[in-house]
Design an enzyme around this catalytic site. Sequence first.
Site, short mmCIF file in Angstrom:
data_model
loop_
_atom_site.label_atom_id
_atom_site.label_comp_id
_atom_site.label_asym_id
_atom_site.label_seq_id
_atom_site.Cartn_x
_atom_site.Cartn_y
_atom_site.Cartn_z
N PHE A 131 0.89 -1.32 0.07
CA PHE A 131 -0.03 0.13 -0.06
C PHE A 131 0.97 1.18 0.05
O PHE A 131 1.87 1.45 0.92
CB PHE A 131 -0.98 -0.06 1.15
CG PHE A 131 -1.88 1.32 1.11
CD1 PHE A 131 -2.84 1.34 0.59
CD2 PHE A 131 -1.43 2.64 1.94
CE1 PHE A 131 -3.83 2.42 0.50
CE2 PHE A 131 -2.17 3.39 2.03
CZ PHE A 131 -3.60 3.52 1.22
N ASP A 216 9.20 2.66 1.50
CA ASP A 216 8.01 3.46 1.94
C ASP A 216 7.96 3.20 3.68
O ASP A 216 7.46 2.21 4.06
CB ASP A 216 6.80 2.79 1.26
CG ASP A 216 5.24 3.53 2.00
OD1 ASP A 216 5.57 4.07 2.91
OD2 ASP A 216 4.53 3.42 1.29
N LYS A 245 2.94 10.28 8.41
CA LYS A 245 2.39 9.71 9.49
C LYS A 245 2.83 10.22 10.92
O LYS A 245 2.67 11.40 11.12
CB LYS A 245 2.07 8.22 9.66
CG LYS A 245 1.15 7.83 8.41
CD LYS A 245 0.73 6.46 8.68
CE LYS A 245 -0.75 6.17 7.90
NZ LYS A 245 -0.19 5.55 6.46
C1 LIG Z 1 -0.83 5.84 5.14
C2 LIG Z 1 0.23 5.36 4.18
C3 LIG Z 1 0.44 5.94 2.88
C4 LIG Z 1 -0.33 7.10 2.30
O1 LIG Z 1 -0.33 8.29 3.49
P1 LIG Z 1 -1.56 9.25 2.93
O2 LIG Z 1 -0.77 10.50 4.19
O3 LIG Z 1 -2.80 8.65 3.46
O4 LIG Z 1 -1.18 9.73 1.90
C5 LIG Z 1 1.42 5.21 1.95
N1 LIG Z 1 2.19 4.13 2.47
C6 LIG Z 1 2.16 3.78 3.53
C7 LIG Z 1 2.80 2.48 3.90
C8 LIG Z 1 1.12 4.12 4.43
O5 LIG Z 1 0.93 3.49 5.56
#
Ligand SMILES: *Cc1c(COP(=O)(O)O)cnc(C)c1O
Length: 404
Positions: A131, A216, A245
Amino acid sequence: MQNQSHIFATFSRPDLVFERGEGVRLYDDKGEDYIDLTAGIAVNALGHAHPHLVEALKTQAEKIWHLSNLFRIPDQERLADRLCEATFADRVFFTNSGAEAIECAIKTARRYHWAKGSPERINILTFEGAFHGRTLATIAAGGQEKYLEGFGPKAPGFIQLPFDDDKALAGAIDGETAAILIEPIQGEGGVRPVPAAFLRRLREICDENGLLLIYDEIQTGVGRTGKFFAHEWSGAVPDIMAVAKGLGGGFPIGACLATEDAASGMTLGVHGTTFGGNPLAMAVGNAVLDVVLEDGFLAHVRDMSKVLRQHLAELVDNYPDLVESVRGDGLLQGLKAKVPNTDIIAAMREARVLAIGAGDNVVRFAPPLTVTAGELREARARMDAAFASLAAARKTGTGKNGEA
Ligand SMILES: *Cc1c(COP(=O)(O)O)cnc(C)c1O
């Protein structure tokens, strides 16, 4: 579900309204306290209303809110310095969200090859269950059909590979490959850790083939696993990394970190943002680092991670009909459920403990990193009550969450 009639119907929400938070606790409009093991999806790293963050935001609010990147923002330079000091990186681009940080990472990787005379190198290899966000490029990067369906052609240049499969990986690399993009622990995909040995192999493969390794760490970063970044457990450093985050502790912020070489194509005028790196976000980001980089903070996360794991393992022992295993690392852990994870989350909510769903039918736990053993014990007592009533309801087939 009341009073949401003008909101896009893209989220299903319980009928709860929280008015205030303090540390690991949220209080609803009836004054009931909930133990928040979601932390706004791994965002409120220091819990709710942390005094140091409140102070930083208030102080900045009385000075300058927004300038745009037309002008120097000293706190932005300072946060970039501190992030580079503490990681592999030499350069930082600030964004407002995780998806934008990934977008920047993708552009940085493609532009790197373009600047080095290989414009055909555009493909990014990603992994099933990944994701990376909800923009058009990041849903293509994640590659999950449920997020792509109905939104027109999938953006080209993203190839999904099976998780932890060396053969598939070797077969996928060709003259058009630019980079490999991976989460050290798949968060949304079901709290699935990537073996450290696989990350080290990815590093080798990237070096052998002139590819960039992109992590990521939007969910796993900023102390979540008991290291500043989760990949540090493996020793395999990336060329580019997306963060968001926890970095803002609840204030929207994202960042794309890169080595000098990986960022070499990102020259004057090729990328931009209006809000990214604004003074409010930077003040809070610096305040988050004040706490997370303090001596002993990450050791506390590692200690609490063991406590959480023990509680979750005991739930697996005590309720084998409901849950089958614990997974994850640090304070990002999950229970693989045998009944719909939504049933468990709803029963926990009735008992006033909040958890998040994740893919692969997992109940995900991402408490504030400041959580204490006493708070986890209290959460456990409430979870025991929730699990017991769910198990009993399922036996008699009478509970509203039961499947009869
Ligand atoms: C939350 C998340 C995203 C997306 O972040 P947003 O601030 O919602 O755009 C991308 N990659 C990972 C692993 C995430 O947990």
